[in-house]
Design a protein around this motif. Structure first.
Motif, PDB file in Angstrom:
ATOM      1  N   GLN A 104      -4.253  -8.892  -2.235  1.00 27.71           N
ATOM      2  CA  GLN A 104      -3.581  -8.842  -3.528  1.00 27.71           C
ATOM      3  C   GLN A 104      -2.453  -7.810  -3.480  1.00 27.71           C
ATOM      4  N   ARG A 105      -2.674  -6.708  -2.755  1.00 26.02           N
ATOM      5  CA  ARG A 105      -1.616  -5.709  -2.600  1.00 26.02           C
ATOM      6  C   ARG A 105      -0.425  -6.278  -1.843  1.00 26.02           C
ATOM      7  N   VAL A 106      -0.703  -7.078  -0.810  1.00 24.57           N
ATOM      8  CA  VAL A 106       0.394  -7.686  -0.061  1.00 24.57           C
ATOM      9  C   VAL A 106       1.228  -8.564  -0.997  1.00 24.57           C
ATOM     10  N   CYS A 107       0.541  -9.318  -1.868  1.00 30.86           N
ATOM     11  CA  CYS A 107       1.270 -10.172  -2.813  1.00 30.86           C
ATOM     12  C   CYS A 107       2.130  -9.325  -3.747  1.00 30.86           C
ATOM     13  N   ILE A 108       1.615  -8.169  -4.132  1.00 26.59           N
ATOM     14  CA  ILE A 108       2.407  -7.287  -4.993  1.00 26.59           C
ATOM     15  C   ILE A 108       3.616  -6.786  -4.207  1.00 26.59           C
ATOM     16  N   ALA A 109       3.391  -6.384  -2.940  1.00 26.02           N
ATOM     17  CA  ALA A 109       4.491  -5.903  -2.105  1.00 26.02           C
ATOM     18  C   ALA A 109       5.571  -6.963  -1.994  1.00 26.02           C
ATOM     19  N   MET A 110       5.153  -8.230  -1.798  1.00 27.43           N
ATOM     20  CA  MET A 110       6.107  -9.324  -1.705  1.00 27.43           C
ATOM     21  C   MET A 110       6.923  -9.454  -2.972  1.00 27.43           C
ATOM     22  N   GLY A 111       6.242  -9.289  -4.094  1.00 23.55           N
ATOM     23  CA  GLY A 111       6.907  -9.437  -5.385  1.00 23.55           C
ATOM     24  C   GLY A 111       7.938  -8.353  -5.658  1.00 23.55           C
ATOM     25  N   VAL A 112       7.818  -7.201  -4.988  1.00 24.43           N
ATOM     26  CA  VAL A 112       8.745  -6.111  -5.316  1.00 24.43           C
ATOM     27  C   VAL A 112       9.775  -5.834  -4.222  1.00 24.43           C
TER      28      VAL A 112
END
Lengths: 309, 573
Positions: B159-167
């Motif tokens: 889920q953190r990776v997805c957040i990183a991708m989003g930012v």
């Protein structure tokens, strides 16, 4: 939340409503209807043909040789006649009579073989998925091994040993090669369904194994079974025609494949007797397109996401 | 400065039955750097609205009217190519199931680079590496994570990776669609904290979609409450929580049970019904029962005896993987124990003959987690009620069966005329789950196993269904084992609570003690991690994820059990 329009419908709205109704009743799927009509057309050809046409014309020498269909001329300058509306073959057999008998025969072999194959598949697939353990291993390995053996290779050998075979025997032989994929499919579905909530509920309700298998699981498998059935009909017909074109099918009964075999053997391609090999090929194409459409249609029926509004 | 300006937005879905208005006349402004929560039940239009901003509505949905302006650009007027360039660079989306959103055959950093290259094709390799490392560091992941594949990460890390991708491209707006719904409560707190930190750092606005009032209270500045596609209330989160104006918002807030808060249950009847167990023999007993799957021990040896004479509710609480559902399936006899015996009225469940087994089924029933899966889609819903009723020999005639079904429906607050003779897909999740409770009521078992009965039901219906289940005990004398991850509901409904951690009992006793004043460290950690719908209460003591992971690892080694008192009729040893 639904809107009911008060004003009279425009043409576009009527079209939308029609599509929506079709969406509502999945069986009104155009692909399914077209496919079924094509297949029924073949059956109708067999039935109506038997009533209206003289089937004696199917015997060798019953007509003139190599007569073209009405409106065409063959290389010898003979024109088509009403006596043989779609021409005759190189042995003086009437093409129409050949098709009337041959086309339903080919379809029959396909249906018969996959019916037997499906029955084996349902029984084995359910047993493997439900009983599990050793039984499952045996059935799985057996079907996996069988799936890797090219059926044509075995059938060529077997049929050349048998010599002349009847349609039923041929169906039985082909059935031995179309039960594997339904077995695998049903086993996989049963395995995933075993853990489904409603199956657990049925177990909680004290249901017997046969009740769970046939009353709870089987009805939900019907779309898969239909799809798998149509697919194996296609495979069976391809296999049957393949054998017939090699000259290995039934020797005394006309089939589409055998007609093509004879046409090739007699050099119909060089002599430009296109109706001899062309017409059976055309009917086979109609059959396959029909089966394909039915399969696509059934897919949309069982999977609402594929349906277009 | 307004980042997102939605004016009179309407979204329609044309279907066979007519046009469904998924969103009607919704207007909303979001300021730069603010966090706004979209809360509402499933089907209230929260995700649909957010997806419309990115022109990502699922077919056949379409925007029927209104405007969406993001940073001065009319999003609805953009062409396909222009929209593609805006996604991720102007507005990014963090999906619900991060576990399924990552490509399993690509390394993490390659997936991050994909997004950058699509917008800035000339970026050099060294630059890409620098930016992906920065993005991963900003969400608290170690640099070596970049070279890993998704299956090597835990759910929280994914889920953190997805957040990183989003930012990575510093968008003006981040849309997070229930980003923590698949995570357990301890991880949820850390992931939400990361999301808030990184959002504050890049100064983007954040839309957080969710249904958990507590999570919202702890995470957002403003709250937008949606119901049936309409915005019913929008304002500062504190103002909405403390003084909700719309009755629906009030319902939403009051339906969240609180530990120590008021009970949502009806008062118990003056005369408790008699239990229906055999005197002298425990209704259900575990004798050193354990369960091992391969080399994983799901449940360590455990013994208890539950007496049926006084009906009671025993809750089994724990995170996913704690062994609570394993206990449930052992009790139902769906799984044989690896060691020990499960006894029903003194008889071993595993070795029962056919008649005894039918009697066992008759007396031990269950309510499962997923109300959508519990009905066979082929039959009308009556089948699920009628079949066991006949099978267990309760039915004397067709009319009597019908009458029993109708009575059971009425008892759980369903109108039989609207429910019976329908197909399962025509009913909502809440209706189906209540119907399963009605089924249990009809069959009058001695014991009911309720495995997460409300975790898949909309928040507003949870307390109603729990009330129905509680009534089974209060009015019908059915003992209940309630399996849940939700400590707050366990606090209210149960007479005894068992907290499980990795197949071990961590703490057990009456709920007022175990959940009200926890003594075991694991129970305390769980309670700390619950987001309360109360801004002043805060969200637990600040700890880092590593600290919590270390604590949990230590507890797994420790295997200490804290016993907090007994109740009559239930003994755990």
């Amino acid at each position: 939340m639904a809107d009911t329009p008060a004003t009279p419908l425009t043409r576009a709205e009527k079209a939308t409503a029609k599509r929506a109704r079709r969406f509502d009743n999945p069986w009104l799927n155009p692909k399914l209807i077209w496919g079924a009509s094509l297949l029924l057309g073949i059956v109708a050809l067999g039935i109506i043909g038997r009533l209206l046409w003289n089937l004696e014309l199917v015997f060798t020498g019953s007509s003139l040789l190599k007569i073209p269909p009405i409106g065409f001329e063959n290389l010898r300058g003979q024109a088509g006649t009403l006596a043989n509306p779609v021409g005759t073959d190189g042995a003086g057999r009437d093409m129409l009579a050949l098709l009337i008998i041959g086309a339903p025969n080919t379809l029959f072999v396909g249906l018969m073989a996959s019916m037997i194959g499906m029955t084996i598949g349902i029984v084995l697939g359910f047993t493997a998925g439900f009983v599990g353990g050793r039984t499952d291993d045996t059935i799985r390995v057996l079907s996996d091994v069988m799936i890797t053996i090219p059926p044509l290779l075995i059938l060529v050998v077997v049929q050349s040993v048998f010599g002349d075979v009847s349609l039923t025997l041929m169906s039985l032989l082909i059935a031995g090669f179309v039960w594997q994929s339904p077995t695998r499919l049903i086993r996989a579905q049963v395995l995933s369904m075993r853990e489904a909530g409603y199956v657990q509920m049925a177990r909680l309700s004290g249901a017997s194994t046969s009740h769970i298998m046939f009353k709870e699981m089987l009805p939900n498998l019907i779309p898969y079974l239909f799809g798998s059935f149509i697919a194996s009909v296609t495979t069976s017909i391809v296999t049957a025609v393949g054998l017939e074109v090699l000259g290995l099918g039934p020797q005394r009964v006309p089939t589409l494949g055998r007609t093509i075999y004879e046409a090739i053997n007699a050099g119909a391609l060089i002599q430009n007797l296109w109706w001899w090999w062309g017409l059976p090929t055309l009917l086979l194409a109609v059959m396959f397109i029909g089966l394909l459409l039915v399969n696509l249609g059934l897919d949309e029926v069982s999977n609402p996401r594929l349906r277009k509004l | 400065m307004t980042v997102l300006d939605i004016q009179n937005l309407s979204i329609d879905f044309p279907t066979a039955g007519g046009v469904v208005h998924a969103v009607t006349d919704l207007s909303l402004q979001i300021e730069k750097g603010r966090r706004i929560g979209f809360i509402g039940e499933s089907g209230s239009g929260k995700t649909t609205t957010a997806l419309a901003v990115m022109q990502m509505l699922a077919a056949p949905g379409r925007v029927a009217g209104g405007q969406i302006i993001l940073g001065g650009t009319d999003m609805l007027a953009l062409s396909e190519e222009e929209m593609r360039l805006s996604r991720l660079s102007k507005v990014s989306y963090i999906p619900q199931g991060a576990m399924n959103s990552l490509n399993p055959i690509m390394r993490i950093e390659d997936q991050l680079w994909d997004g950058i290259i699509a917008h800035e094709p000339t970026t050099t390799k060294a630059d890409l590496k620098r930016r992906s490392d920065e993005a991963l560091a900003s969400v608290g992941l170690l640099p070596h994570t970049a070279r890993l594949y998704p299956h090597e990460l835990s759910g929280g890390m994914k889920q953190r990776v997805c957040i990183a991708m989003g930012v990575t491209l510093s968008p003006d707006l981040i849309i997070a669609d229930e980003p923590t719904s698949a995570l357990d409560v301890v991880t949820q707190r850390h992931v939400m904290q990361t999301l808030k930190d990184v959002q504050a750092k890049i100064g983007a606005a954040l839309i957080l979609i969710g249904h958990d009032m507590g999570l919202m209270a702890q995470s957002v500045d403003e709250l937008a409450v949606l119901k049936d596609g309409e915005l019913v209330e929008h304002g500062d989160v504190r103002q909405i929580l403390e003084a909700p104006k719309h009755p629906y918002t009030k319902d939403l807030i009051s339906s969240v049970p609180l530990v120590g808060g008021e009970s949502f249950l009806d008062p118990a009847p003056a005369e408790p019904p008699k239990g229906r167990g055999k005197p002298g023999v425990p209704l259900l007993a575990f004798e050193d029962v354990s369960k091992v799957y391969g080399n994983v021990t799901a449940l360590h040896p455990m013994s208890f005896a539950l007496d049926g004479e006084v009906p009671k509710i025993v809750s089994i609480v724990g995170q996913s993987g704690s062994g609570k559902s394993t206990m449930g399936s052992l009790m139902l006899g769906f799984n044989a124990p690896s060691t020990g015996r499960v006894l029903f009225e003194g008889q071993d469940v595993a070795t029962m003959d056919q008649a005894a087994s039918l009697d066992f089924r008759k007396n031990v029933q269950a309510v499962f987690q997923d109300p959508y899966a519990c009905f066979n889609p082929f039959y009308r819903v009556d089948h699920a009620l009628k079949f066991p009723f006949k099978r267990f020999g309760y039915a004397t005639s067709e009319t009597q069966t019908q009458q029993a079904m109708e009575d059971a429906c009425v008892a759980v607050g369903l109108d039989p005329a609207l429910i019976l003779r329908r197909y399962p897909h025509q009913l909502s999740g809440g209706q189906r789950q209540r119907l399963i409770v009605a089924r249990a009521l009809m069959l009058q078992p001695k014991l009911l196993i309720a495995d997460e009965p409300v975790s898949m039901v909309d928040a507003s219906l949870r307390s109603t269904i729990l009330k129905n289940i509680h009534d089974l005990k209060d009015r019908h004398g059915i003992s209940i084992l309630y399996i849940t991850h939700d400590l707050a509901t366990a606090y209210h409904v149960s007479d005894y609570v068992i907290v499980l951690y990795q197949g071990h009992v961590a703490e057990a006793g009456p709920p007022k003690q175990v959940i009200g004043e926890p003594q075991h460290e694991y129970t305390r950690l769980l309670i700390d991690s619950i987001p309360w719908p109360d801004i002043d209460r805060g969200w637990g003591t600040p700890t880092t994820e590593e600290e919590d992971a270390a604590r949990l690892a230590r507890l797994a080694e420790d295997r200490q059990t804290v016993m907090r008192g007994d109740i009559p009729g239930f003994t755990l040893s």
